[in-house]
Structure formats: structure tokens, C-alpha cells
Design a protein around this motif. Structure first.
Motif, PDB file in Angstrom:
ATOM      1  N   SER A   1       0.820  -1.218   0.000  1.00  0.00           N
ATOM      2  CA  SER A   1       0.000   0.000   0.000  1.00  0.00           C
ATOM      3  C   SER A   1       0.854   1.267   0.000  1.00  0.00           C
ATOM      4  CB  SER A   1      -0.935   0.001   1.212  1.00  0.00           C
ATOM      5  OG  SER A   1      -0.188  -0.089   2.419  1.00  0.00           O
ATOM      6  N   VAL A   2       2.000   1.239   0.687  1.00  0.00           N
ATOM      7  CA  VAL A   2       2.847   2.430   0.740  1.00  0.00           C
ATOM      8  C   VAL A   2       3.581   2.650  -0.583  1.00  0.00           C
ATOM      9  CG1 VAL A   2       3.150   2.329   3.235  1.00  0.00           C
ATOM     10  CG2 VAL A   2       4.744   1.089   1.763  1.00  0.00           C
ATOM     11  N   VAL A   3       3.598   1.632  -1.440  1.00  0.00           N
ATOM     12  CA  VAL A   3       4.242   1.749  -2.752  1.00  0.00           C
ATOM     13  C   VAL A   3       3.223   2.174  -3.801  1.00  0.00           C
ATOM     14  CG1 VAL A   3       5.508   0.501  -4.548  1.00  0.00           C
ATOM     15  CG2 VAL A   3       5.943  -0.010  -2.128  1.00  0.00           C
ATOM     16  N   TRP A   4       2.024   1.625  -3.738  1.00  0.00           N
ATOM     17  CA  TRP A   4       1.013   1.855  -4.763  1.00  0.00           C
ATOM     18  C   TRP A   4       0.298   3.196  -4.626  1.00  0.00           C
ATOM     19  CZ3 TRP A   4      -1.472  -3.687  -4.134  1.00  0.00           C
ATOM     20  CH2 TRP A   4      -0.605  -4.624  -4.696  1.00  0.00           C
ATOM     21  N   TRP A   5       0.209   3.711  -3.379  1.00  0.00           N
ATOM     22  CA  TRP A   5      -0.522   4.957  -3.160  1.00  0.00           C
ATOM     23  C   TRP A   5       0.337   5.970  -2.421  1.00  0.00           C
ATOM     24  CZ3 TRP A   5      -3.276   0.310  -1.820  1.00  0.00           C
ATOM     25  CH2 TRP A   5      -4.263  -0.036  -2.752  1.00  0.00           C
ATOM     26  N   ASN A   6      -0.029   7.245  -2.575  1.00  0.00           N
ATOM     27  CA  ASN A   6       0.620   8.305  -1.827  1.00  0.00           C
ATOM     28  C   ASN A   6       0.189   8.182  -0.371  1.00  0.00           C
ATOM     29  OD1 ASN A   6       2.037  10.611  -1.178  1.00  0.00           O
ATOM     30  ND2 ASN A   6       0.361  11.991  -1.743  1.00  0.00           N
ATOM     31  N   SER A   7       1.130   7.897   0.503  1.00  0.00           N
ATOM     32  CA  SER A   7       0.784   7.493   1.862  1.00  0.00           C
ATOM     33  C   SER A   7       1.558   8.296   2.894  1.00  0.00           C
ATOM     34  CB  SER A   7       1.090   5.990   2.035  1.00  0.00           C
ATOM     35  OG  SER A   7       0.895   5.578   3.357  1.00  0.00           O
ATOM     36  N   LEU A   8       0.888   8.598   4.015  1.00  0.00           N
ATOM     37  CA  LEU A   8       1.583   9.205   5.138  1.00  0.00           C
ATOM     38  C   LEU A   8       2.554   8.217   5.781  1.00  0.00           C
ATOM     39  CD1 LEU A   8      -1.225  11.160   7.072  1.00  0.00           C
ATOM     40  CD2 LEU A   8       0.785  12.153   5.991  1.00  0.00           C
TER      41      LEU A   8
END
Length: 250
Positions: free
Chosen positions: A180-187
Motif C-alpha cells: 500500500s505504501v508503494v502503490w498509493w501516496n501514503s503518510l
């Protein structure tokens, strides 16, 4: 060798043999986890220097990260046992799959709580609908769904198979959480620790983390054997071998 290993697994599928195996090894698993927990926490709290950006607040990662890894590992293991139970109708695998659920739910809850505590000073909020946080919350709901479904059906074997099917479907969530931290812009910060290859985390901070990782693995093994043994005894209550062991204890 393979014939002997297959024979050992076949014997382990016997309720009486599994009870003896779990009774023997679960205390040792708990015992092995204690020095690892103690030494890992001592290293994490007293030896490792403060992070140059996050200060001392980063130390919660020594609980957060092993718990997060365990939340994924236990769900995958639960689905693995569930698949065996559905295909080959092995009762012990049903028991082991269902024993995984509350332990995995506990690790997932710890992950979410420690993540919130860590996130408050870093992000300025206890919670954000970040992809990693949101998918981890969904994982907790899946664990609770497996437990609820297992408890809602009176027939233990039918309940275990229904809950196992839900766990197998839920496996699709695991790679989403992982990447998820790779696929989307994430905090949520990206991967800093790698099983293979060089970690971006300072080497002096890695040892206590691995100690905590192994400690949680041993603790999980002890908990799994203990819970599975209890469920196995409940299902086999009234059988001759159970009466014999109760008589020996009394």
C-alpha cells in the motif's frame, strides 16, 4: 527421510498425539520467547540511540513492526490451514486455523494502537484514513468476521469450514497491505527493513528488532498450541484417551 516425516505428520493428525505434542512444546515456546522479549526490550529502550529525526518516539517501532508482521503472517497461516481443512477434511487443521484467529486479531489490534500512538507526534493526529492504516483496520474486521462466523454455527466442523473459506478469500488483502505504501501516496513511511538486501535502518537499531520478531514468533507458537489443544480437548471430551489423561492428572 520423507517417509518418516510423512508418518510423523500423519501421527500428529491424531487428536491424542497432538494433545501430547502441544502439552510438551507449548511451555517451551513460551519460555523461549521470554529472554528474547527481555533482551530485545532492554536493547530497544536502554541501548539503541534515539533517532535523529523522531527522537525517542521511534522506539515504539520495536513493538509496532513485529506486531504488524505477525498480523499478516498469522492470517496467511490461518488461510493455509483452512485450505487444507477444506480440501482434505483434516480436523486438526480446522482447529489450528480457528486457533490462529484470536491471536492474529490481538496482533492486529496492537499494530493499530501502537501505530496511532506513533502517528500522533509524527503526523499530528491519532488516526488518518491512510491506505496502510485503513487496510490494516479491514484486516482486523476480517479476523473478527472469522471468529464471529465460527462462533455463530453450532456444528464445530461446519463452522470451521465456513470460517476457513472467509479466511481464504481474505488473503487477497495481504499483498494490498504489504504494498500500500508503494502503490498509493501514503503518510505511512516506506519500507526501511528488508529480509533480503540492505535495510535503510541504522545497523545498531536492527538487532533488537529481530530479537522482538523472533520473540513474537515463539510466543505465537506457544499460544497457537495452547489454544488448539484446548479446542481439541473440548471436541474430544468423552473419548477414552481424554478420560485416561484426566485420571492421570487427578
Amino acid at each position: 527421510m520423507f517417509k518418516g516425516l510423512a508418518g510423523w505428520f500423519h501421527r500428529l493428525g491424531s487428536p491424542a498425539h497432538f494433545d501430547a505434542f502441544a502439552a510438551r512444546w507449548s511451555p517451551w515456546c513460551y519460555l523461549a520467547s521470554l529472554p528474547l522479549f527481555a533482551f530485545g526490550l532492554w536493547q530497544a529502550l536502554a541501548v539503541v540511540p534515539a533517532d535523529y529525526q523522531q527522537g525517542d518516539s521511534f522506539r515504539i517501532l520495536y513493538i509496532h513492526v513485529p506486531s504488524a508482521w505477525m498480523s499478516l503472517f498469522v492470517f496467511g497461516l490461518m488461510a493455509f490451514y483452512g485450505a487444507i481443512a477444506l480440501v482434505w477434511r483434516i480436523k486438526l487443521c480446522e482447529i489450528l486455523a480457528m486457533a490462529c484467529a484470536p491471536i492474529g486479531a490481538a496482533f492486529t489490534l496492537i499494530t493499530l494502537l501502537t501505530g496511532s500512538i506513533w502517528g500522533k507526534p509524527m503526523w499530528g493526529t491519532w488516526w488518518d484514513w491512510d491506505p496502510r492504516l485503513t487496510t490494516e483496520l479491514i484486516l482486523l474486521f476480517l479476523y473478527l468476521g472469522v471468529m464471529g462466523l465460527y462462533g455463530a454455527i453450532d456444528d464445530r466442523r461446519a463452522a470451521a469450514r465456513a470460517a476457513a473459506l472467509l479466511s481464504i478469500v481474505g488473503v487477497a488483502l495481504l499483498p494490498i497491505i504489504r504494498y500500500s505504501v508503494v502503490w498509493w501516496n501514503s503518510l505511512h513511511q516506506g519500507q526501511t527493513i528488508r529480509l533480503f538486501g540492505e535495510s535503510s535502518m541504522d545497523g545498531s537499531m536492527v538487532l533488537p528488532l529481530w530479537l522482538m520478531v523472533f520473540a513474537t514468533k515463539f510466543w505465537f507458537a506457544g499460544s497457537l498450541l495452547s489454544r488448539a489443544r484446548a479446542d481439541n480437548l473440548r471436541r474430544e471430551a468423552g473419548k477414552a484417551w481424554v478420560r485416561e489423561r484426566v485420571e492421570k492428572l487427578s
